[in-house]
Design a protein around this motif. Sequence first.
Motif, PDB file in Angstrom:
ATOM      1  N   UNK A   2     122.470  24.897  25.716  1.00 52.38           N
ATOM      2  CA  UNK A   2     122.772  24.568  24.329  1.00 52.38           C
ATOM      3  C   UNK A   2     124.249  24.191  24.187  1.00 52.38           C
ATOM      4  N   UNK A   3     124.509  23.015  23.633  1.00 53.66           N
ATOM      5  CA  UNK A   3     125.882  22.548  23.507  1.00 53.66           C
ATOM      6  C   UNK A   3     126.674  23.394  22.525  1.00 53.66           C
ATOM      7  N   UNK A   4     126.002  24.022  21.579  1.00 58.91           N
ATOM      8  CA  UNK A   4     126.711  24.824  20.583  1.00 58.91           C
ATOM      9  C   UNK A   4     126.861  26.282  20.993  1.00 58.91           C
ATOM     10  N   UNK A   5     126.387  26.633  22.177  1.00 64.68           N
ATOM     11  CA  UNK A   5     126.456  28.022  22.603  1.00 64.68           C
ATOM     12  C   UNK A   5     127.903  28.480  22.662  1.00 64.68           C
ATOM     13  N   UNK A   6     128.214  29.503  21.868  1.00 66.54           N
ATOM     14  CA  UNK A   6     129.545  30.104  21.777  1.00 66.54           C
ATOM     15  C   UNK A   6     130.608  29.155  21.220  1.00 66.54           C
ATOM     16  N   UNK A  24     121.065  26.863   4.892  1.00 62.43           N
ATOM     17  CA  UNK A  24     120.178  26.558   6.007  1.00 62.43           C
ATOM     18  C   UNK A  24     120.966  26.047   7.206  1.00 62.43           C
ATOM     19  N   UNK A  25     122.041  25.314   6.938  1.00 66.09           N
ATOM     20  CA  UNK A  25     122.866  24.797   8.032  1.00 66.09           C
ATOM     21  C   UNK A  25     123.510  25.928   8.819  1.00 66.09           C
ATOM     22  N   UNK A  30     123.790  28.860  13.932  1.00 65.96           N
ATOM     23  CA  UNK A  30     123.755  30.149  14.636  1.00 65.96           C
ATOM     24  C   UNK A  30     122.558  30.244  15.566  1.00 65.96           C
ATOM     25  N   UNK A  31     121.440  29.621  15.185  1.00 64.67           N
ATOM     26  CA  UNK A  31     120.265  29.612  16.069  1.00 64.67           C
ATOM     27  C   UNK A  31     120.578  28.930  17.400  1.00 64.67           C
ATOM     28  N   UNK A  32     121.528  27.986  17.375  1.00 64.81           N
ATOM     29  CA  UNK A  32     121.905  27.292  18.601  1.00 64.81           C
ATOM     30  C   UNK A  32     123.065  27.978  19.325  1.00 64.81           C
ATOM     31  N   UNK A  33     123.429  29.160  18.876  1.00 65.78           N
ATOM     32  CA  UNK A  33     124.422  29.954  19.586  1.00 65.78           C
ATOM     33  C   UNK A  33     125.837  29.837  19.083  1.00 65.78           C
ATOM     34  N   UNK A  34     126.055  29.082  17.993  1.00 64.20           N
ATOM     35  CA  UNK A  34     127.412  28.912  17.480  1.00 64.20           C
ATOM     36  C   UNK A  34     127.836  30.125  16.671  1.00 64.20           C
ATOM     37  N   UNK A  35     129.145  30.357  16.640  1.00 66.83           N
ATOM     38  CA  UNK A  35     129.730  31.341  15.728  1.00 66.83           C
ATOM     39  C   UNK A  35     130.281  30.572  14.537  1.00 66.83           C
ATOM     40  N   UNK A  36     129.915  30.990  13.334  1.00 65.98           N
ATOM     41  CA  UNK A  36     130.231  30.219  12.138  1.00 65.98           C
ATOM     42  C   UNK A  36     131.065  31.052  11.174  1.00 65.98           C
ATOM     43  N   UNK A  37     132.136  30.461  10.687  1.00 61.49           N
ATOM     44  CA  UNK A  37     132.912  31.038   9.594  1.00 61.49           C
ATOM     45  C   UNK A  37     132.968  30.008   8.478  1.00 61.49           C
ATOM     46  N   UNK A  38     132.788  30.471   7.259  1.00 58.06           N
ATOM     47  CA  UNK A  38     132.628  29.578   6.118  1.00 58.06           C
ATOM     48  C   UNK A  38     133.879  29.582   5.250  1.00 58.06           C
ATOM     49  N   UNK A  39     134.302  28.382   4.855  1.00 58.38           N
ATOM     50  CA  UNK A  39     135.383  28.187   3.883  1.00 58.38           C
ATOM     51  C   UNK A  39     134.787  27.449   2.691  1.00 58.38           C
ATOM     52  N   UNK A  40     134.984  27.976   1.488  1.00 56.48           N
ATOM     53  CA  UNK A  40     134.416  27.359   0.293  1.00 56.48           C
ATOM     54  C   UNK A  40     135.520  26.873  -0.643  1.00 56.48           C
ATOM     55  N   UNK A  41     135.300  25.700  -1.240  1.00 54.79           N
ATOM     56  CA  UNK A  41     136.183  25.254  -2.307  1.00 54.79           C
ATOM     57  C   UNK A  41     135.778  25.964  -3.599  1.00 54.79           C
ATOM     58  N   UNK A  42     136.631  25.849  -4.607  1.00 50.89           N
ATOM     59  CA  UNK A  42     136.307  26.446  -5.908  1.00 50.89           C
ATOM     60  C   UNK A  42     135.005  25.855  -6.450  1.00 50.89           C
ATOM     61  N   UNK A  43     134.828  24.536  -6.288  1.00 50.23           N
ATOM     62  CA  UNK A  43     133.599  23.911  -6.755  1.00 50.23           C
ATOM     63  C   UNK A  43     132.375  24.369  -5.993  1.00 50.23           C
TER      64      UNK A  43
END
Length: 402
Positions: A2-6, A24-25, A30-43
């Motif tokens: 998996x290219x997204x692993x780690x 869903x994204x 994460x199903x493909x092994x990536x670690x995800x951190x989310x940044x949100x705008x005010x909108x």
Amino acid sequence: MQRLFRKRIVLGVGGGIAAYKSAELVRRLRDQGAEVRVVMTQGGREFITPLTLQALSGHPVHLDLLDPAAEAAMGHIELARWADLVLIAPATADVMARLAQGVANDLLTTLVLATDAQIALAPAMNQAMWRDPATQSNAELLRGRGFHFFGPAAGSQACGDVGPGRMLEAEELAQRAADCFQVLDLTGQHVLITAGPTQENIDPVRYITNHSSGKMGFALAEAAAEAGARVTLVTGPVHLPTPDRVTRVDVVSARDMLAACEAAMPADVLIAAAAVADYRPEVVASQKLKKDPTKGDGLLLQLVRNPDILATLAQRADRPFSVGFAAETENLLEYASRKLKDKNLDLIVANDVANPSIGFNSEENAITVIDRELHENAFAQTSKGKIARQLIAFIADRLKRH
């Protein structure tokens, strides 16, 4: 593989109705092994709650540029350095306009300016807004700067219009994210890596060692395993977890390390990242040495040379493709080039350990790789994990030529 692993992905969520797809994204990444951190705008917070994305990502959501609590945990600069890919989905017309102008008035736009990671945008807006010349001009400008564009797709929109501007579905976005990463194919190759310090006993209590943490060697072992190699990691005393799919051999002294490396041969690639003690006490006391008033205030230790592990392995008849490390405090490239020649290496990795931000025990590194023709290839300062993957990609390419 998996290219997204780690892989480390920062997901930016802009203020559009398509933000509902961001949940869903996160799951798909994460199903493909990536670690995800989310940044949100005010909108973005007006369309989907941070709590939802926190639950799906497993990490607190980053919201404000000047949030003292967030800065204490993982500030925007650290977050920018942490990322392998910054994916903004949805990327609104407003976000695109601010990025095109280099505006840094919130956490997301500031992070984009500060990162050396790849950046991808998944546009989502009304079809008229997407077609507007200003938006198209911004898109062209950002493409010229190397931004990836995932979409948009065409179809019916929340406002009732039909046309281009729909954000791609989560599954396709995850695949596009994976396509951003090179496939490093070391399948079937045996990679032998040394890491950490060695310890040379003076007596049962004391020893000679150095400041090496082993972090660079362990990061290289992880990257090589991700590339499909069979990895043997010979490490001195460190406090690091063993990377997945890596065979670890723990040693103490330089002689122990040499014996373990010879036992692991043959190998296709040798990466000698360990900081091996050049000398050891000639005699190791059987009991703890005591102060002796009759001999004054000093203690004289007679030291002898340790075996040169890298030179020994690089001189073998079945020598592997040999990569050494030169950790220097002065005359970096001169000393590294000399070591490359003296030890019969294919590549030497030079790093300046006098710089505390990239020296021993640091989380980051900056290196210059020198080949047999003395060509220099510089890798800019970033996390040791990123440097490791860049170096493994470089080695894989040279190995094919070799």
